[in-house]
Design a protein around this motif. Structure first.
Motif, PDB file in Angstrom:
ATOM      1  N   VAL A 177      -1.492  -1.138 -11.856  1.00  0.00           N
ATOM      2  CA  VAL A 177      -0.615  -1.334 -10.698  1.00  0.00           C
ATOM      3  C   VAL A 177      -0.563  -0.100  -9.814  1.00  0.00           C
ATOM      4  O   VAL A 177      -0.492  -0.199  -8.581  1.00  0.00           O
ATOM      5  CB  VAL A 177       0.806  -1.761 -11.159  1.00  0.00           C
ATOM      6  CG1 VAL A 177       1.467  -0.680 -12.000  1.00  0.00           C
ATOM      7  CG2 VAL A 177       1.666  -2.128  -9.962  1.00  0.00           C
ATOM      8  N   ARG A 178      -0.627   1.083 -10.396  1.00  0.00           N
ATOM      9  CA  ARG A 178      -0.620   2.305  -9.583  1.00  0.00           C
ATOM     10  C   ARG A 178      -1.858   2.383  -8.694  1.00  0.00           C
ATOM     11  O   ARG A 178      -1.772   2.738  -7.510  1.00  0.00           O
ATOM     12  CB  ARG A 178      -0.532   3.544 -10.471  1.00  0.00           C
ATOM     13  CG  ARG A 178       0.792   3.717 -11.194  1.00  0.00           C
ATOM     14  CD  ARG A 178       0.809   5.037 -11.956  1.00  0.00           C
ATOM     15  NE  ARG A 178       2.065   5.256 -12.665  1.00  0.00           N
ATOM     16  CZ  ARG A 178       2.333   6.344 -13.364  1.00  0.00           C
ATOM     17  NH1 ARG A 178       1.430   7.318 -13.461  1.00  0.00           N
ATOM     18  NH2 ARG A 178       3.498   6.482 -13.974  1.00  0.00           N
ATOM     19  N   GLU A 179      -3.006   2.069  -9.278  1.00  0.00           N
ATOM     20  CA  GLU A 179      -4.249   2.090  -8.504  1.00  0.00           C
ATOM     21  C   GLU A 179      -4.205   1.062  -7.370  1.00  0.00           C
ATOM     22  O   GLU A 179      -4.695   1.317  -6.265  1.00  0.00           O
ATOM     23  CB  GLU A 179      -5.441   1.818  -9.416  1.00  0.00           C
ATOM     24  CG  GLU A 179      -5.761   2.933 -10.398  1.00  0.00           C
ATOM     25  CD  GLU A 179      -4.920   2.888 -11.676  1.00  0.00           C
ATOM     26  OE1 GLU A 179      -5.238   3.652 -12.609  1.00  0.00           O
ATOM     27  OE2 GLU A 179      -3.937   2.113 -11.731  1.00  0.00           O
ATOM     28  N   ALA A 180      -3.609  -0.103  -7.639  1.00  0.00           N
ATOM     29  CA  ALA A 180      -3.514  -1.153  -6.628  1.00  0.00           C
ATOM     30  C   ALA A 180      -2.676  -0.696  -5.435  1.00  0.00           C
ATOM     31  O   ALA A 180      -3.057  -0.913  -4.270  1.00  0.00           O
ATOM     32  CB  ALA A 180      -2.915  -2.418  -7.241  1.00  0.00           C
ATOM     33  N   TYR A 181      -1.545  -0.047  -5.703  1.00  0.00           N
ATOM     34  CA  TYR A 181      -0.698   0.425  -4.594  1.00  0.00           C
ATOM     35  C   TYR A 181      -1.308   1.627  -3.876  1.00  0.00           C
ATOM     36  O   TYR A 181      -1.079   1.817  -2.678  1.00  0.00           O
ATOM     37  CB  TYR A 181       0.716   0.728  -5.089  1.00  0.00           C
ATOM     38  CG  TYR A 181       1.570  -0.520  -5.130  1.00  0.00           C
ATOM     39  CD1 TYR A 181       2.242  -0.963  -4.000  1.00  0.00           C
ATOM     40  CD2 TYR A 181       1.663  -1.274  -6.285  1.00  0.00           C
ATOM     41  CE1 TYR A 181       2.990  -2.134  -4.024  1.00  0.00           C
ATOM     42  CE2 TYR A 181       2.406  -2.443  -6.331  1.00  0.00           C
ATOM     43  CZ  TYR A 181       3.068  -2.866  -5.192  1.00  0.00           C
ATOM     44  OH  TYR A 181       3.797  -4.026  -5.216  1.00  0.00           O
ATOM     45  N   THR A 182      -2.088   2.423  -4.581  1.00  0.00           N
ATOM     46  CA  THR A 182      -2.814   3.503  -3.919  1.00  0.00           C
ATOM     47  C   THR A 182      -3.771   2.926  -2.880  1.00  0.00           C
ATOM     48  O   THR A 182      -3.852   3.409  -1.739  1.00  0.00           O
ATOM     49  CB  THR A 182      -3.603   4.343  -4.947  1.00  0.00           C
ATOM     50  OG1 THR A 182      -2.672   4.933  -5.856  1.00  0.00           O
ATOM     51  CG2 THR A 182      -4.397   5.442  -4.259  1.00  0.00           C
ATOM     52  N   GLU A 183      -4.479   1.865  -3.258  1.00  0.00           N
ATOM     53  CA  GLU A 183      -5.391   1.197  -2.320  1.00  0.00           C
ATOM     54  C   GLU A 183      -4.612   0.568  -1.161  1.00  0.00           C
ATOM     55  O   GLU A 183      -5.010   0.676  -0.003  1.00  0.00           O
ATOM     56  CB  GLU A 183      -6.185   0.123  -3.066  1.00  0.00           C
ATOM     57  CG  GLU A 183      -7.144  -0.673  -2.209  1.00  0.00           C
ATOM     58  CD  GLU A 183      -8.324   0.137  -1.724  1.00  0.00           C
ATOM     59  OE1 GLU A 183      -8.927  -0.251  -0.704  1.00  0.00           O
ATOM     60  OE2 GLU A 183      -8.670   1.159  -2.355  1.00  0.00           O
ATOM     61  N   LEU A 184      -3.498  -0.077  -1.468  1.00  0.00           N
ATOM     62  CA  LEU A 184      -2.688  -0.723  -0.434  1.00  0.00           C
ATOM     63  C   LEU A 184      -2.234   0.279   0.625  1.00  0.00           C
ATOM     64  O   LEU A 184      -2.288  -0.006   1.830  1.00  0.00           O
ATOM     65  CB  LEU A 184      -1.468  -1.382  -1.075  1.00  0.00           C
ATOM     66  CG  LEU A 184      -0.473  -2.038  -0.113  1.00  0.00           C
ATOM     67  CD1 LEU A 184      -1.008  -3.374   0.354  1.00  0.00           C
ATOM     68  CD2 LEU A 184       0.897  -2.205  -0.766  1.00  0.00           C
ATOM     69  N   GLU A 185      -1.793   1.437   0.183  1.00  0.00           N
ATOM     70  CA  GLU A 185      -1.200   2.402   1.106  1.00  0.00           C
ATOM     71  C   GLU A 185      -2.239   3.125   1.969  1.00  0.00           C
ATOM     72  O   GLU A 185      -1.880   3.854   2.891  1.00  0.00           O
ATOM     73  CB  GLU A 185      -0.313   3.372   0.327  1.00  0.00           C
ATOM     74  CG  GLU A 185       0.910   2.649  -0.227  1.00  0.00           C
ATOM     75  CD  GLU A 185       1.857   3.521  -1.034  1.00  0.00           C
ATOM     76  OE1 GLU A 185       1.757   4.753  -0.932  1.00  0.00           O
ATOM     77  OE2 GLU A 185       2.692   2.955  -1.771  1.00  0.00           O
ATOM     78  N   ARG A 186      -3.523   2.859   1.719  1.00  0.00           N
ATOM     79  CA  ARG A 186      -4.553   3.361   2.635  1.00  0.00           C
ATOM     80  C   ARG A 186      -4.578   2.543   3.928  1.00  0.00           C
ATOM     81  O   ARG A 186      -5.125   2.982   4.938  1.00  0.00           O
ATOM     82  CB  ARG A 186      -5.921   3.315   1.953  1.00  0.00           C
ATOM     83  CG  ARG A 186      -6.058   4.275   0.779  1.00  0.00           C
ATOM     84  CD  ARG A 186      -7.522   4.380   0.331  1.00  0.00           C
ATOM     85  NE  ARG A 186      -7.644   5.295  -0.794  1.00  0.00           N
ATOM     86  CZ  ARG A 186      -7.870   4.922  -2.044  1.00  0.00           C
ATOM     87  NH1 ARG A 186      -8.006   3.631  -2.338  1.00  0.00           N
ATOM     88  NH2 ARG A 186      -7.972   5.809  -3.010  1.00  0.00           N
TER      89      ARG A 186
END
Length: 307
Positions: free
Chosen positions: A287-296
């Protein structure tokens, strides 16, 4: 026991964790759903940081997520229309959908058409209802011209398609990498950035009638500069500008009954008349990796978690 996303305080992506929680038990009017897919959204990141705590207060430990699609595991008393084994699309109003098992009010569920993938179904609610509300709020008519900022994002990618269905000319602001996708959906692509007003004016020979802003950062002011009336501008991203200029902020729950809109959108997707692009799929544990991608903020369509 079941896995679920949790966090104990406001903060960045690092506060998120996946832990084992007790198996939920459905009460009256509730359905227990075994989640197959769940979308992630910028609004969840804003809630997690505490940036909108005055509007969406949190109680810790907090769960996260609204979108979901899955299989009915168990039903509570008084629930009709659903049975264990049914495939459903829905949403949680308790910020709890990013989990293996989630309790959902029966009124927040609709059957999942068999020809829609789990990823698309699980990512549909927030962006779908928001796009539906935004398009309806600016009252687009056949033959008019509407501009959509962030036209390849989760909300924007659906908004441009729904706007096209009205018979309007749709101009989509997006990076060059998304221009071919927009063209393939009948949308006129225009690159954002310096000179965007001139590019829109050159494209919209008869002017711009309505503007949907899904990105923020000056697009409300741009719409006004293009001569769009405040009541034909809707932003889901720049609430300060909306308050300053009196433009609309329709999108989400205020758009209308969520399950009814969700069923309508799912029907359009099942019929091949609407597409929700899936940018990337992550396991729930990432989930952390997913939100990192989202916030780009450079994805086309939705990012989805699979438990």
């Amino acid at each position: 026991m079941a896995k679920a996303v949790r966090y104990d305080r406001f903060g960045g992506i690092d506060v998120l964790r996946v832990e084992e929680v007790e198996r939920p038990v459905p009460g009256a009017g509730q359905v227990l759903v075994r989640v197959e897919a769940v979308g992630i959204n910028p609004s969840e990141a804003a809630i997690r940081t505490g940036a909108v705590a005055d509007i969406f207060p949190s109680t810790f430990p907090s769960g996260q997520g609204s979108d979901l699609a899955g299989v009915v595991e168990e039903i509570g008393s008084g629930v009709g229309g659903f049975a264990p084994g049914d495939e459903v699309i829905g949403f949680s109003m308790q910020r709890a959908s990013q989990a293996e098992l989630v309790l959902v009010d029966a009124g927040n569920l609709t059957p999942k058409p068999g020809n829609i993938s789990w990823e698309v179904a699980g990512g549909l609610y927030v962006v779908g209802v928001t796009a539906w509300g935004a398009v309806h709020s600016v009252q687009i008519a056949e033959g008019e011209t509407v501009v959509v900022s962030g036209a390849a994002g989760g909300v924007g990618s659906l908004a441009v398609q729904l706007a096209r269905r009205t018979g309007a000319t749709v101009i989509g602001l997006a990076s060059h990498t998304n221009h071919e996708w927009l063209r393939s959906h009948g949308v006129i692509p225009v690159a954002y950035g310096d000179g965007v007003a001139d590019r829109i004016t050159a494209t919209a020979s008869h002017g711009v009638d309505a503007f949907i802003d899904t990105h923020g950062n000056g697009y409300v002011e741009l719409a006004l500069a293009l001569g769009v009336a405040p009541d034909r501008i809707d932003t889901i991203a720049d609430f300060a500008a909306a308050a300053r200029y009196g433009v609309k902020t329709v999108g989400g729950a205020e758009a209308g009954p969520g399950a009814e809109i969700l069923a309508e959108l799912a029907g359009l997707i099942a019929a091949g008349q609407l597409e929700l692009p899936i940018a990337k799929v992550y396991p729930l544990t990432e989930v952390r990796e997913a939100y990192t991608e989202l916030e780009r903020r450079h994805t086309r369509g939705k990012i989805v978690l699979r438990p």
